[in-house]
Motif scaffolding. Structure first.
Motif, PDB file in Angstrom:
ATOM      1  N   GLN A 231     -11.357   5.406   5.500  1.00 39.07           N
ATOM      2  CA  GLN A 231     -12.034   5.626   4.226  1.00 39.07           C
ATOM      3  C   GLN A 231     -12.820   4.384   3.806  1.00 39.07           C
ATOM      4  N   ASP A 232     -13.719   4.579   2.864  1.00 41.02           N
ATOM      5  CA  ASP A 232     -14.580   3.495   2.392  1.00 41.02           C
ATOM      6  C   ASP A 232     -13.736   2.402   1.727  1.00 41.02           C
ATOM      7  N   VAL A 264      -3.678  -6.522  -2.224  1.00 34.80           N
ATOM      8  CA  VAL A 264      -4.578  -6.036  -1.179  1.00 34.80           C
ATOM      9  C   VAL A 264      -3.845  -5.095  -0.226  1.00 34.80           C
ATOM     10  N   LEU A 265      -2.638  -5.460   0.169  1.00 31.13           N
ATOM     11  CA  LEU A 265      -1.870  -4.615   1.086  1.00 31.13           C
ATOM     12  C   LEU A 265      -1.604  -3.233   0.501  1.00 31.13           C
ATOM     13  N   ARG A 266      -1.254  -3.184  -0.784  1.00 29.80           N
ATOM     14  CA  ARG A 266      -1.007  -1.879  -1.415  1.00 29.80           C
ATOM     15  C   ARG A 266      -2.271  -1.027  -1.418  1.00 29.80           C
ATOM     16  N   THR A 270      -3.760   2.947   1.516  1.00 27.72           N
ATOM     17  CA  THR A 270      -4.293   4.272   1.139  1.00 27.72           C
ATOM     18  C   THR A 270      -5.594   4.599   1.862  1.00 27.72           C
ATOM     19  N   LEU A 271      -6.068   3.684   2.726  1.00 27.49           N
ATOM     20  CA  LEU A 271      -7.390   3.853   3.319  1.00 27.49           C
ATOM     21  C   LEU A 271      -7.379   4.369   4.754  1.00 27.49           C
ATOM     22  N   GLY A 272      -6.187   4.579   5.333  1.00 26.68           N
ATOM     23  CA  GLY A 272      -6.123   5.006   6.729  1.00 26.68           C
ATOM     24  C   GLY A 272      -6.531   3.878   7.665  1.00 26.68           C
ATOM     25  N   VAL A 273      -5.705   2.884   7.760  1.00 21.09           N
ATOM     26  CA  VAL A 273      -6.033   1.654   8.485  1.00 21.09           C
ATOM     27  C   VAL A 273      -6.086   1.891   9.991  1.00 21.09           C
ATOM     28  N   LYS A 274      -7.165   1.419  10.613  1.00 20.03           N
ATOM     29  CA  LYS A 274      -7.288   1.420  12.072  1.00 20.03           C
ATOM     30  C   LYS A 274      -7.101   0.010  12.642  1.00 20.03           C
ATOM     31  N   LYS A 275      -7.498  -0.946  11.853  1.00 17.78           N
ATOM     32  CA  LYS A 275      -7.366  -2.343  12.275  1.00 17.78           C
ATOM     33  C   LYS A 275      -7.162  -3.188  11.035  1.00 17.78           C
ATOM     34  N   PHE A 276      -6.177  -4.088  11.110  1.00 22.19           N
ATOM     35  CA  PHE A 276      -5.917  -4.971   9.969  1.00 22.19           C
ATOM     36  C   PHE A 276      -5.426  -6.310  10.500  1.00 22.19           C
ATOM     37  N   GLU A 277      -6.220  -7.339  10.294  1.00 21.47           N
ATOM     38  CA  GLU A 277      -5.863  -8.680  10.738  1.00 21.47           C
ATOM     39  C   GLU A 277      -5.905  -9.633   9.553  1.00 21.47           C
TER      40      GLU A 277
END
Length: 293
Positions: A231-232, A264-266, A270-277
């Motif tokens: 999501q955006d 930020v983590l919360r 809700t955005l459907g994470v594909k990558k998070f570093e």
């Protein structure tokens, strides 16, 4: 831990120029303190005051509980020091100079000396006038690391050394630290300080502007986040503590105050994470924070 160096409010003037304004920090036994700042910030002047080479105009400093000016002769036999540019006698060989330094200090470990000559790949038979800057530094380092000391003061010690020799120096410092010795390491090589130091003192225009362990100081800087989501994610840019929000293709990058990471983590979940570093701040980030306009 026992305090080896204690400096409180040190000041030094050269005519109308105030080189040191307010220098306060401590170095404990078994601790490496990184002393960082650009050229001209006051690092070498501070070290010269601590060594009793020049006299401070204000404040006070002790080493081993002794006044650094009034009792400097009692302090020096327990201190090993390497300056940023080692001056040598040109017509003596490197080996002769190392032995002279060791003798002037009161004696040292010849086995350790020979081991260090091999590790640092120094030819001790050559005359000093033929040495490069890096080889002159090696002579100073070998001599300092071959003598018994309770405090080691290094002022830009790896200046002129190649990366392999820097690693040899770092290994030796780690051994000294493990033996419970105190080390003050002045350096502009931030990666070296980050690897070795238990805490850092940042000097700017003759004043200590930040001190603490790396973990403590990292709370004062921002981490970098790289995110790809279904999501955006642009609403994240409006969150308090989020800065420098940019997008390149599907990935967004922004910096975030450590105190805002939970928020930020919360939001990210809700955005459907594909990558998070999340990349923690480096010592260089902290350093630049104090020196960028």
């Amino acid at each position: 831990m026992a305090a080896i160096i204690e400096a409180q409010g040190l000041q030094k003037h050269f005519g109308k120029f105030q080189a040191l304004r307010d220098i306060s920090f401590t170095v404990n036994a078994g601790e490496v303190v990184g002393f960082i700042g650009p050229n001209g910030a006051g690092k070498s002047t501070t070290i010269r005051v601590l060594l009793g080479i020049i006299r401070g105009d204000g404040g006070q400093a002790t080493i081993f509980g002794r006044n650094v000016w009034q009792e400097r002769l009692a302090i020096h036999p327990r201190v090993a020091y390497v300056p940023g540019d080692v001056a040598l006698w040109g017509n003596l060989t490197g080996g002769e100079i190392i032995d002279l330094f060791i003798k002037l200090h009161g004696g040292g470990d010849k086995t350790k000396r020979d081991e260090l000559i091999k590790k640092f790949e120094l030819d001790p038979r050559k005359k000093a006038k033929s040495y490069s800057k890096g080889n002159r530094q090696k002579v100073g380092l070998i001599a300092a690391l071959s003598v018994p000391a309770d405090l080691y003061i290094f002022d830009e010690p790896t200046s002129g050394l190649d990366p392999l020799m820097e690693m040899v120096f770092q290994e030796e410092v780690e051994q000294i630290k493990a033996a419970g010795k105190a080390i003050l390491l002045s350096s502009h090589i931030l990666s070296e300080v980050e690897r070795l130091a238990d805490k850092v003192a940042i000097i700017r225009q003759g004043k200590i502007v930040e001190t603490g362990t790396l973990d403590e100081l990292r709370h004062l800087t921002r981490s970098t986040v790289r995110l790809v989501a279904e999501q955006d994610p642009h609403d994240l840019a409006t969150l308090r503590g989020v800065y420098d929000f940019t997008q390149k293709g599907a990935q967004v990058t922004f910096s975030v105050d450590n105190s805002a990471l939970n928020t930020v983590l919360r939001a990210v979940t809700t955005l459907g994470v594909k990558k998070f570093e999340v990349v923690p701040p480096t010592l260089e980030d902290l350093f630049m924070r104090h020196y960028e306009d």
